[in-house]
Design a protein around this motif. Structure first.
Motif, mmCIF file in Angstrom:
data_model
loop_
_atom_site.group_PDB
_atom_site.id
_atom_site.type_symbol
_atom_site.label_atom_id
_atom_site.label_comp_id
_atom_site.label_asym_id
_atom_site.label_seq_id
_atom_site.Cartn_x
_atom_site.Cartn_y
_atom_site.Cartn_z
ATOM 1 N N ILE A 60 68.663 13.805 -30.976
ATOM 2 C CA ILE A 60 69.922 13.362 -30.363
ATOM 3 C C ILE A 60 69.797 11.888 -29.996
ATOM 4 O O ILE A 60 68.808 11.456 -29.408
ATOM 5 C CB ILE A 60 70.254 14.197 -29.114
ATOM 6 C CG1 ILE A 60 70.428 15.679 -29.486
ATOM 7 C CG2 ILE A 60 71.510 13.674 -28.427
ATOM 8 C CD1 ILE A 60 70.653 16.580 -28.302
ATOM 9 N N LYS A 66 75.006 11.699 -30.057
ATOM 10 C CA LYS A 66 75.252 12.281 -31.377
ATOM 11 C C LYS A 66 73.982 12.952 -31.913
ATOM 12 O O LYS A 66 72.878 12.474 -31.695
ATOM 13 C CB LYS A 66 75.718 11.203 -32.356
ATOM 14 C CG LYS A 66 77.090 10.624 -32.020
ATOM 15 C CD LYS A 66 77.522 9.593 -33.056
ATOM 16 C CE LYS A 66 78.914 9.062 -32.739
ATOM 17 N NZ LYS A 66 79.367 8.062 -33.744
ATOM 18 N N GLN A 67 74.196 14.070 -32.593
ATOM 19 C CA GLN A 67 73.096 14.810 -33.206
ATOM 20 C C GLN A 67 73.376 14.943 -34.703
ATOM 21 O O GLN A 67 74.268 15.666 -35.116
ATOM 22 C CB GLN A 67 72.930 16.189 -32.579
ATOM 23 C CG GLN A 67 71.730 16.968 -33.101
ATOM 24 C CD GLN A 67 71.594 18.322 -32.434
ATOM 25 O OE1 GLN A 67 72.597 18.977 -32.139
ATOM 26 N NE2 GLN A 67 70.365 18.759 -32.191
ATOM 27 N N ASP A 112 77.414 14.604 -38.027
ATOM 28 C CA ASP A 112 77.238 14.671 -36.578
ATOM 29 C C ASP A 112 77.821 15.983 -36.063
ATOM 30 O O ASP A 112 79.016 16.251 -36.234
ATOM 31 C CB ASP A 112 77.928 13.479 -35.905
ATOM 32 C CG ASP A 112 77.866 13.570 -34.383
ATOM 33 O OD1 ASP A 112 76.890 14.140 -33.868
ATOM 34 O OD2 ASP A 112 78.809 13.097 -33.720
ATOM 35 N N SER A 114 78.492 17.034 -33.102
ATOM 36 C CA SER A 114 79.431 17.005 -31.970
ATOM 37 C C SER A 114 80.810 16.491 -32.355
ATOM 38 O O SER A 114 81.823 17.000 -31.876
ATOM 39 C CB SER A 114 78.852 16.139 -30.839
ATOM 40 O OG SER A 114 78.574 14.831 -31.309
#
Length: 238
Positions: A60, A66-67, A112, A114
């Motif tokens: 992250i 963001k992941q 991403d 999220s």
């Protein structure tokens, strides 16, 4: 993997077709003494699919939250050329050295979790390699002779310095296995071959001194491990 299966099926049908000749009567042999030579030389051309197997890390970005995950999302066919040198060790065993130049690319999609944001990278690669193989052949029947091959490939990527979001190390050792068939034509020997290459170690470059911002290095941190793989279809002319 659909394209790989199609190529494999075509090659398998070719070998099955060659095998059915054992049920036929003997015919006039083309180039009957070519296999008695101790040294064989030739050249080859072919097409291949470069790949990179990725292990996501789930990192992250501390600045944005963001992941990112990444995948090698589609095939990119390239081509290769080279020369063949073969040393006869036994009636059904030979040692091959096949210096090769590969031109191709790999395409990655970053996602991403999220926000659903996406990024992509087209990683072009030019490999220069010197594979060394052992070739085990069946007895010749008429103008066909199927075989299997296996060995190692020491490949060096000449373009790693131009990679952006992800970068791989230049040196890529691989093990290789394949199958093919010698076709004895009136004036030369034609050898189609299907081969699979598997990387021996992690080629991901984690030491990215060229990336100063966390928003840039997060793409590299998103991956734990990357290993090279390749499928090649080659036509040898001897």
């Amino acid at each position: 993997m659909t394209h790989i299966r199609k190529v494999f099926v075509l090659m398998l049908l070719m070998l099955i077709g060659a095998g059915t000749t054992f049920a036929q009567e003997r015919k006039l042999q083309n180039k009957p003494y070519i296999d008695q030579r101790r040294l064989h030389y030739g050249f080859f051309i072919g097409m291949h699919d470069q790949g990179l197997s990725l292990e996501n890390a789930g990192a992250i970005d501390p600045a944005t939250g963001k992941q990112w995950t990444v995948k090698n999302d589609h095939a990119n066919f390239g081509f290769h050329v080279g020369v063949l040198g073969e040393l006869k060790l036994h009636e059904n065993l030979a040692l091959r050295v096949v210096p090769t130049l590969y031109f191709g690319s790999k395409h990655f999609e970053f996602f991403d979790q999220s926000t659903g944001e996406k990024q992509s990278q087209d990683m072009k690669s030019t490999y220069i390699s010197v594979p060394v193989h052992l070739k085990v052949t069946a007895p010749r029947w008429n103008n066909y002779r199927p075989y299997v091959v296996g060995g190692v490939n020491m490949a060096y990527d000449l373009t790693t310095g131009k990679h952006t979001l992800l970068r791989t190390n230049a040196f890529n050792p691989m093990v290789e296995v394949g199958l093919g068939c010698d076709f004895y034509l009136p004036f030369f020997k034609l050898i189609p071959e299907l081969k699979f290459s598997f990387g021996l170690g992690n080629v991901l470059d984690k030491k990215r001194d060229d990336l100063m911002e966390s928003s840039d290095i997060i793409y590299t941190n998103a991956v734990n491990k990357a290993t090279t793989n390749m499928v090649t279809l080659t036509l040898y002319f001897e």
